[in-house]
Structures are given as structure tokens and as C-alpha cells.
Design a protein around this motif. Structure first.
Motif, PDB file in Angstrom:
ATOM      1  N   LYS A  21       1.017  -1.192   0.278  1.00  0.00           N
ATOM      2  CA  LYS A  21      -0.144   0.303   0.520  1.00  0.00           C
ATOM      3  C   LYS A  21       0.835   1.319   0.050  1.00  0.00           C
ATOM      4  O   LYS A  21       2.028   1.295   0.799  1.00  0.00           O
ATOM      5  N   VAL A  22       0.320   2.491  -0.676  1.00  0.00           N
ATOM      6  CA  VAL A  22       1.044   3.574  -0.439  1.00  0.00           C
ATOM      7  C   VAL A  22       0.358   4.718  -0.499  1.00  0.00           C
ATOM      8  O   VAL A  22      -0.765   4.851  -0.737  1.00  0.00           O
ATOM      9  N   VAL A  23       0.591   6.029   0.378  1.00  0.00           N
ATOM     10  CA  VAL A  23       0.111   7.201   0.678  1.00  0.00           C
ATOM     11  C   VAL A  23       0.899   8.473   0.082  1.00  0.00           C
ATOM     12  O   VAL A  23       2.211   7.491   0.318  1.00  0.00           O
ATOM     13  N   ALA A  24       0.687   9.207  -0.010  1.00  0.00           N
ATOM     14  CA  ALA A  24       1.259  10.590  -0.653  1.00  0.00           C
ATOM     15  C   ALA A  24       0.395  11.592   0.601  1.00  0.00           C
ATOM     16  O   ALA A  24      -0.585  11.843   0.412  1.00  0.00           O
ATOM     17  N   VAL A  25       1.822  11.883   1.290  1.00  0.00           N
ATOM     18  CA  VAL A  25       0.793  13.374   2.388  1.00  0.00           C
ATOM     19  C   VAL A  25       1.628  14.454   1.876  1.00  0.00           C
ATOM     20  O   VAL A  25       3.207  14.444   1.470  1.00  0.00           O
ATOM     21  N   ASP A  26       0.859  15.186   2.333  1.00  0.00           N
ATOM     22  CA  ASP A  26       1.675  16.219   1.484  1.00  0.00           C
ATOM     23  C   ASP A  26       2.153  17.496   2.290  1.00  0.00           C
ATOM     24  O   ASP A  26       1.931  17.202   4.300  1.00  0.00           O
ATOM     25  N   ALA A  27       2.941  18.792   3.141  1.00  0.00           N
ATOM     26  CA  ALA A  27       3.586  19.370   3.753  1.00  0.00           C
ATOM     27  C   ALA A  27       2.650  19.402   4.899  1.00  0.00           C
ATOM     28  O   ALA A  27       2.951  19.840   5.534  1.00  0.00           O
ATOM     29  N   GLU A  28       0.977  20.182   4.124  1.00  0.00           N
ATOM     30  CA  GLU A  28       0.474  19.750   5.587  1.00  0.00           C
ATOM     31  C   GLU A  28      -0.030  19.209   6.531  1.00  0.00           C
ATOM     32  O   GLU A  28      -1.394  18.977   6.873  1.00  0.00           O
TER      33      GLU A  28
END
Length: 544
Positions: A21-28
């Protein structure tokens, strides 16, 4: 109006038992992308059930290493097809199912460093594993090797004091010993042994990634106090093991930049950093953002406790790992087998199959249950090794039954008192700032959480942990980028969504439970000594 700037982000990966599984998390710290590849459904050619192969002996459990590699190929192609902008990824980190191990064949490092972006990974790596079906955490076939390792260092407690745990069948050192003993040729052709976590990191790095201290603590090989391999443990498992493992590194280490393979094939920036991958349980601790003195209680099929420890006291039960987010501190894991199934059984027997009736029983009985205490272990418990139901009146007289409402409170109070007693046995102490994070099915029942707050004397919060290992890995990637500045993990994740307060301790609870906890601990010892010969230790597996 101009298009918003592309989102700079970190990726968090989870190579778990049943899926990648993968998630992308932004700077916020917002999760804005997620995807997964499910082994049984998406990689039918490997013939797994639940992501594994259970062998004929019922004890040996393995997973095909190329299945994991191919899953990474598939998920990256899915991201590319969706238009995901890999050039915006600042760093990535990840988690792997704990204890599993991967065996790279001589020559694999040369291939890793010269991958062609024109071909998928699995086509280039398929001939470079000396063991193609890797042992995983569900394996319990190494009891003989466990006994050998404990004997080599002076017994189970000596091994626990050294490495954080007594010998467990699923722990990697014992698995390596079995492979060396039963397949010496494959062992001799192995140039590197990775954990699932460091194996996955190696795929991104294009060279062997070191094992991190936190996941390395689940091997029965790492000295948890000075964070180096134990020569005695290595020698007891297999020859030349230190050179096959390589050095272990702090969990927040940047282990290098991403391989040029990913730059050429997917458009990653050459400056994208790879932060050491860790185990799924340590990554979940990061995802739940535990801080010093905090405790997480996962109320599932089996109940698991995650503890943040400053000064651990390793015991014959539970596991102590180096912390994945603070190199000075530790985390502990305690698993209790009689979790939700036991709660459901008592609900069916004493509350007419109804959770609302179950809750009414907790509301209508007083804290401390008028001194009535119960132990409910329909399957052999791990912590401690007891089976059966045992009920005691306020005078410590054992009885065969309680009224329904008393039974329900005795079960819930007993489950949480056991957790507190065994947590304190590993060095845990409730602090004024302690938070309890509750997850899993029973965390939706406010009355159960009220008992948890009362017994521990600390507020209980609930948090969404659907992707805690993945999200924790993305947080750890941000932390890795900042770690050179000395910024603490808590500062890096301060923008993340806060858990929700669910229960606070009832006034007077601590006085009531202080005496009850002492009684409970004494009665537990009494049951243990009464239970005939100590049962032969059965290999135990924990949920991942």
C-alpha cells in the motif's frame, strides 16, 4: 486564475502480509493519494492465501519474494497511469511486516546498482534471491532454534535483557538459524540478508539498505541498549552473519537518494531521499503520533498494547524495540490473545447478544465491581500463559458464576487491569501528560473506553488508524528530512489531525483501582501456580 502549484509530498509505503500500500502526504500532512495491490486478488499466479503459503507441517509459513517485487512494479505503474507527479516527491519511507527475512543471492548487489529503466523490477531481479519463498511472522517452525539461542546466552531472561525479547519462533535470528541448518548451500550463496522493511528500501535505493534499529529489535540479535549486533547471538545462529546483515542504523537515517531507475522510468527527482524503512508496528506508533508516556490500545481480535518507554525492563513476555522516532527512547508491544472474541462471547452469554445491553451493564455497575474480579481466557493466553475462566469474590473466594451485569464489568475491568499490570512490568508508568489512544472495534463503545480511562487513570482518545503504518511512514520521511536539524518528531507532525477525546477518568477512580490492581496481580500469580505443570510453550503469532 493560475493553476495551484504541484503538491510537494512524501510517500509512505507498507509492505504488509496481504498487500503493498502507498499514501502520499503533502507538507500540511494531508493524505491526498492512496493505492494498494492485494496479493491474493491481483497476483493470482503466486497462489497465496492471505498473502502467504502455509506448508504441510502447519508450522512453516512463507511468502514469495518476487510477489512483493512485482506488487511494487504494479503499484508504481498504476500511479503513473493516474498522472501522479513523481517529481514532487521529496522523500519516501516505508514499513514491512515485522520479522520476515529476504535472502539476496551473490551478485544481486551488482544487478541492483545497474537496473535498466526499460524493464520492470521483477524481470531483472528474479534470479537473484537464494531463497525464493521467505519466512514471515506467521511461521512457528523454529522452536528448536529458539531453545538453542536461549541456551547459548544463558537462558530466556538473559536473551530478553540483551535483545528486548525472549526467543520467539517468528523472530528473524531463529529463522536464519533454521535456514543455515537445513539449507546450508542456499545460506552460503547468500550475500545479504534483509528484513522485509530493509529489502523494500533496497529496491528504492538501488543498493542494500541497512536494517534500522527499531525493526532490527525484532530479530533476537540486536543489543537494544547499545544498538549493535550481539556477537553471542550471531554466533549461535549462523556463521558470517554480521557481514551478511551489515550494520544497523538509527530509524530516522536518510540512507541515500532514490535509484536512477526510478528517475528514468517514473520521473522521480534525483534528489528524492530514501529514509530507512522500519517494521509495521513501529511505523504504526509513528502514525498514531505517540509521545513520551503515551499508550495505544488496539482492541481487535487480539488486543495489542503499544507503549512509549524511557527505561525499559525487558521481561519474559512482551517485546521491547528501539523507538522508531526518538533514538533515546524505546517502545514496547504486548499482545493479549483473548480480545474481541472474548468480549463478544460474554456479550452473547450475559447481554442477549446486544452491545447496548452490554453497555447498560457497565453503566449500572459501580467502579471496582464491589470487589468482584474475573479472568476470562477461553483460548490459551499469551500474557500470561493461562487458560480458562476464573472468578473471585471480594473475599478472594473462587466462584463458578457471576450475575450477568457483574460478569460484564468483571471481564472489561479484568482485561484492562491485566494490560496495566503487564505494561508496568516492562517499565511503563502513567505520567500526568499520558494520553491513551484507543483503536479497533471496541474503541467505538464509549462505556468500554470509560473503564479503560478509569483503570489507567488517564484520558482516552480515539484516532482513525486505517492506514497508520503507511501514514506513519510518510511522517517518518518528513522527519528524516528534518532529522539533521535535530527537530523532534512531535514538531514535524504537529499539523496532523488531532485524536478525539472520548473519555476522562471518573473522580476517585485511582483510589479504587490501586488496591484492585494489587489484588488482581496476586490472583493472577495464584492461578498460574495452581495450573498444574506449566504448559509447554506454544509458538505464538501476533496480528500484523
Amino acid at each position: 486564475m493560475a493553476e495551484p502549484a504541484a503538491r510537494r509530498c512524501c510517500l509512505g509505503w507498507d509492505f504488509s502480509t496481504q498487500q503493498v500500500k502507498v499514501v502520499a502526504v503533502d507538507a500540511e500532512l494531508n493524505v491526498f493519494y492512496e493505492d494498494s495491490v492485494h496479493f491474493d486478488r491481483d497476483l493470482l499466479e503466486f497462489g497465496t492465501q492471505g498473502g502467504v503459503h502455509v506448508h504441510e507441517d502447519g508450522l512453516t509459513v512463507t511468502s514469495p519474494v518476487l510477489m512483493w517485487v512485482q506488487a511494487l512494479d504494479i503499484i508504481l505503474e498504476k500511479m503513473k497511469a493516474s498522472g501522479f507527479d513523481f517529481s514532487q516527491v521529496l522523500a519516501l519511507s516505508g514499513a514491512g511486516q515485522q520479522h520476515g527475512s529476504v535472502y539476496w543471492k551473490a551478485g544481486a548487489s551488482r544487478v541492483l546498482t545497474s537496473l535498466s529503466p526499460d524493464l520492470p523490477l521483477h524481470e531483472q531481479l528474479q534470479a537473484y534471491f537464494s531463497i525464493t519463498d521467505c519466512p514471515v511472522w506467521m511461521d512457528s517452525s523454529t522452536t528448536a532454534q529458539c531453545r538453542q539461542l536461549e541456551a547459548a546466552v544463558g537462558g530466556a531472561q538473559a536473551l530478553s535483557s540483551l535483545t528486548g525479547s525472549r526467543a520467539y519462533e517468528r523472530f528473524t535470528g531463529n529463522q536464519i538459524a533454521k535456514i543455515y541448518q537445513q539449507n546450508p548451500e542456499a545460506y552460503s550463496h547468500t550475500e545479504r540478508i534483509s528484513l522485509v522493511s530493509s529489502f523494500a528500501a533496497s529496491l528504492f535505493l538501488g543498493s542494500y539498505s541497512p536494517i534500522d534499529h527499531s525493526d532490527g529489535s525484532g530479530m533476537n540479535l540486536l543489543r537494544i541498549h547499545d544498538k549493535v549486533w550481539s556477537r553471542a547471538c550471531l554466533a549461535a545462529c549462523a556463521p558470517h552473519l554480521e557481514e551478511k546483515l551489515g550494520p544497523a542504523v538509527p530509524s530516522c537515517s536518510v540512507v541515500g537518494s532514490i535509484s536512477s531507475y526510478y528517475v528514468g522510468r517514473y520521473g522521480f527527482s534525483p534528489g528524492c531521499k530514501v529514509v530507512a524503512f522500519t517494521g509495521d508496528n513501529p511505523a504504526s506508533l509513528a502514525g498514531m503520533r505517540l509521545e513520551e508516556g503515551d499508550i495505544a490500545v488496539s482492541l481487535g481480535t487480539s488486543d495489542t498494547l503499544f507503549l512509549w518507554l524511557q527505561e525499559p525492563t525487558p521481561a519474559l513476555e512482551g517485546h521491547i524495540f528501539c523507538s522508531p522516532v526518538d533514538p533515546q527512547h524505546y517502545m514496547a508491544l504486548l499482545c493479549f490473545k483473548n480480545g474481541s472474541l472474548m468480549r463478544e462471547k460474554i456479550r452473547d452469554e450475559s447481554a442477549s447478544h446486544s452491545w447496548s445491553e452490554f453497555s447498560k451493564a457497565l453503566q449500572s455497575t459501580e467502579m471496582g465491581n464491589s470487589g468482584n474480579l474475573g479472568f476470562y481466557f477461553d483460548v490459551m493466553e499469551i500474557t500470561p500463559e493461562i487458560i480458562g475462566r476464573h472468578r473471585f469474590t471480594a473475599e478472594n473466594r473462587e466462584v463458578s458464576a457471576f450475575p450477568g451485569d457483574v460478569e460484564i464489568r468483571a471481564l472489561i475491568e479484568g482485561q484492562f487491569m491485566a494490560k496495566k499490570i503487564h505494561a508496568e512490568g516492562l517499565g511503563y508508568r502513567v505520567m500526568p501528560k499520558t494520553k491513551i489512544l484507543a483503536t479497533g472495534g471496541a474503541s467505538h463503545n464509549r462505556d468500554i473506553l470509560q473503564v479503560l480511562a478509569d483503570v489507567f487513570g488517564a484520558p482516552v482518545y480515539v484516532i482513525d488508524t486505517t492506514n497508520s503504518a503507511c501514514v506513519g511512514s510518510a511522517y517518518r520521511a518528513f522527519h528524516g528530512l528534518a532529522a539533521g536539524t535535530g527537530m523532534p518528531f512531535s514538531e514535524v507532525v504537529k499539523l496532523a489531525p488531532n485524536p478525539r477525546l472520548a473519555a476522562t477518568p471518573t473522580p476517585g477512580a485511582s483510589q479504587i483501582y490501586e488496591a484492585l490492581l494489587q489484588r488482581y496481580a496476586k490472583l493472577e500469580q495464584r492461578i498460574l501456580t495452581q495450573t498444574r505443570e506449566p504448559p509447554e510453550r506454544i509458538p505464538q503469532a501476533e496480528a500484523h
